[in-house]
Design a protein around this motif. Structure first.
Motif, mmCIF file in Angstrom:
data_model
loop_
_atom_site.group_PDB
_atom_site.id
_atom_site.type_symbol
_atom_site.label_atom_id
_atom_site.label_comp_id
_atom_site.label_asym_id
_atom_site.label_seq_id
_atom_site.Cartn_x
_atom_site.Cartn_y
_atom_site.Cartn_z
ATOM 1 N N VAL A 1 41.975 -32.420 21.917
ATOM 2 C CA VAL A 1 43.285 -32.744 21.362
ATOM 3 C C VAL A 1 44.377 -32.145 22.248
ATOM 4 O O VAL A 1 44.134 -31.207 23.004
ATOM 5 N N VAL A 2 45.561 -32.703 22.120
ATOM 6 C CA VAL A 2 46.740 -32.144 22.779
ATOM 7 C C VAL A 2 47.699 -31.659 21.701
ATOM 8 O O VAL A 2 47.867 -32.303 20.660
ATOM 9 N N VAL A 3 48.305 -30.520 21.942
ATOM 10 C CA VAL A 3 49.362 -29.993 21.085
ATOM 11 C C VAL A 3 50.690 -30.313 21.772
ATOM 12 O O VAL A 3 51.020 -29.716 22.793
ATOM 13 N N ASP A 4 51.409 -31.281 21.241
ATOM 14 C CA ASP A 4 52.695 -31.699 21.793
ATOM 15 C C ASP A 4 53.779 -31.286 20.804
ATOM 16 O O ASP A 4 53.836 -31.804 19.683
ATOM 17 N N THR A 5 54.642 -30.377 21.209
ATOM 18 C CA THR A 5 55.613 -29.811 20.272
ATOM 19 C C THR A 5 56.510 -30.871 19.651
ATOM 20 O O THR A 5 56.903 -30.749 18.481
ATOM 21 N N TYR A 6 56.858 -31.918 20.391
ATOM 22 C CA TYR A 6 57.744 -32.945 19.845
ATOM 23 C C TYR A 6 57.124 -33.604 18.625
ATOM 24 O O TYR A 6 57.823 -33.961 17.673
ATOM 25 N N HIS A 7 55.823 -33.752 18.646
ATOM 26 C CA HIS A 7 55.146 -34.505 17.601
ATOM 27 C C HIS A 7 54.639 -33.649 16.443
ATOM 28 O O HIS A 7 54.458 -34.170 15.337
ATOM 29 N N VAL A 8 54.378 -32.371 16.662
ATOM 30 C CA VAL A 8 53.702 -31.584 15.617
ATOM 31 C C VAL A 8 54.513 -30.402 15.098
ATOM 32 O O VAL A 8 54.068 -29.702 14.187
ATOM 33 N N TRP A 9 55.702 -30.159 15.612
ATOM 34 C CA TRP A 9 56.448 -28.943 15.264
ATOM 35 C C TRP A 9 56.748 -28.832 13.782
ATOM 36 O O TRP A 9 56.877 -27.741 13.230
ATOM 37 N N TRP A 10 56.845 -29.974 13.115
ATOM 38 C CA TRP A 10 57.252 -30.055 11.702
ATOM 39 C C TRP A 10 56.105 -29.761 10.731
ATOM 40 O O TRP A 10 56.349 -29.541 9.538
ATOM 41 N N ASP A 11 54.875 -29.778 11.181
ATOM 42 C CA ASP A 11 53.685 -29.789 10.324
ATOM 43 C C ASP A 11 53.493 -28.441 9.631
ATOM 44 O O ASP A 11 53.287 -27.423 10.301
ATOM 45 N N PRO A 12 53.538 -28.380 8.301
ATOM 46 C CA PRO A 12 53.379 -27.092 7.611
ATOM 47 C C PRO A 12 51.988 -26.489 7.774
ATOM 48 O O PRO A 12 51.805 -25.304 7.505
ATOM 49 N N ASP A 13 51.019 -27.286 8.212
ATOM 50 C CA ASP A 13 49.660 -26.782 8.417
ATOM 51 C C ASP A 13 49.368 -26.501 9.884
ATOM 52 O O ASP A 13 48.219 -26.288 10.268
ATOM 53 N N LEU A 14 50.404 -26.483 10.727
ATOM 54 C CA LEU A 14 50.188 -26.427 12.168
ATOM 55 C C LEU A 14 49.489 -25.140 12.607
ATOM 56 O O LEU A 14 48.580 -25.179 13.443
#
Length: 281
Positions: A176-189
């Motif tokens: 997987v890739v962690v891309d801040t633009y796409h996942v920054w909002w996720d409360p389970d991040l």
């Protein structure tokens, strides 16, 4: 900008690696692209992108699978282990950014809008591609995209969903890739980044910022690190604590930034990395 121009600018800026896109690679061919990058003393950190695997049409699905096999061969030729995968949107969307196909008028459920079935097709097609990727020493790197892109670009919206898709496969084959633009909002991040690290699946860490107002084309709303709302100190710390020590790619889609001279963009990129990301790695 051509691949040769981008590689030269990256080398002049002191970078050690460059993530490349298939359209630029295909302008010169994968073998020549590999030479262009190597001649500048750079590595290819990743190839973007494979994917778009969601069609229910058998003929279109066969074509998509063959294109992904070609992308796997391109990645191998370029000498990168990482092929970024944007899995595709709903069949109701004829092309990224396009309007939806009309809803059936008979009141019946519409298979082209069935998220569950669409995600299952992604799982099935990753399973078809994984052995071929393994044969070529390439990892399929699933990229969750922000939910606003679920209709047209990626029915995988969270890191947890991407990890669930990757789970049946060896971590060296599907990551997987962690891309801040796409996942920054996720409360389970935080939990999912830790999970990704424990499973050895983090293949890339991509950074850029979430800026407002969004552009008319939301895909091109990314900003330089530090210009928006992403908490890079915290997220980078989570990625570090998960054991990731690979390349950090800056991936910015923004018409204004694209219009700037490359040397100015690279100087800003480097300064923001040193200020906002590097201290937390």
């Amino acid at each position: 900008m051509t691949l040769a121009e981008a590689a030269a600018a990256a080398a002049d800026a002191g970078l050690s690696a460059i993530g490349v896109w298939r359209d630029r690679v295909q302008e010169v061919g994968a073998e020549q692209a590999a030479r262009i990058v190597a001649d500048q003393g750079l590595r290819v950190s990743s190839l973007c992108r494979g994917g778009f695997l969601t069609t229910p049409d058998p003929q279109a699905a066969a074509a998509a699978l063959e294109d992904n096999r070609f992308a796997i061969r391109e990645a191998a030729t370029l000498g990168t282990h990482e092929l970024i995968m944007v899995v595709g949107g709903l069949p109701a969307c004829p092309a990224p950014g396009a309007g939806a196909r009309p809803y059936p008028g008979d009141g019946a459920a519409d298979p082209a809008r069935d998220l569950v079935a669409t995600r299952q097709r992604v799982a099935d097609r990753i399973a078809e591609l994984a052995p071929y990727a393994a044969e070529h020493g390439v990892r399929l790197v699933l990229e969750p995209l922000h939910p606003m892109f679920a209709a047209d670009r990626a029915v995988v919206s969270t890191l947890g969903q991407a990890l669930d898709l990757a789970a049946p496969f060896d971590a060296d084959v599907v990551g997987v890739v962690v891309d801040t633009y796409h996942v920054w909002w996720d409360p389970d991040l935080q939990r999912q980044v830790a999970r990704a690290g424990a499973e050895g699946r983090i293949a890339s860490y991509q950074v850029c910022d979430w800026v407002l107002p969004l552009a008319a084309e939301p895909l091109n709303s990314r900003g330089h690190v530090g210009d928006g709302y992403v908490d890079f100190a915290t997220i980078t710390g989570w990625v570090r604590d998960a054991g990731y020590a690979g390349d950090v790619e800056v991936e910015i889609f923004n018409e204004s930034i694209w219009a700037d001279p490359a040397d100015r963009t690279l100087a800003t990129l480097a300064e923001r990395h040193v200020r906002h990301v590097l201290p937390h790695l």
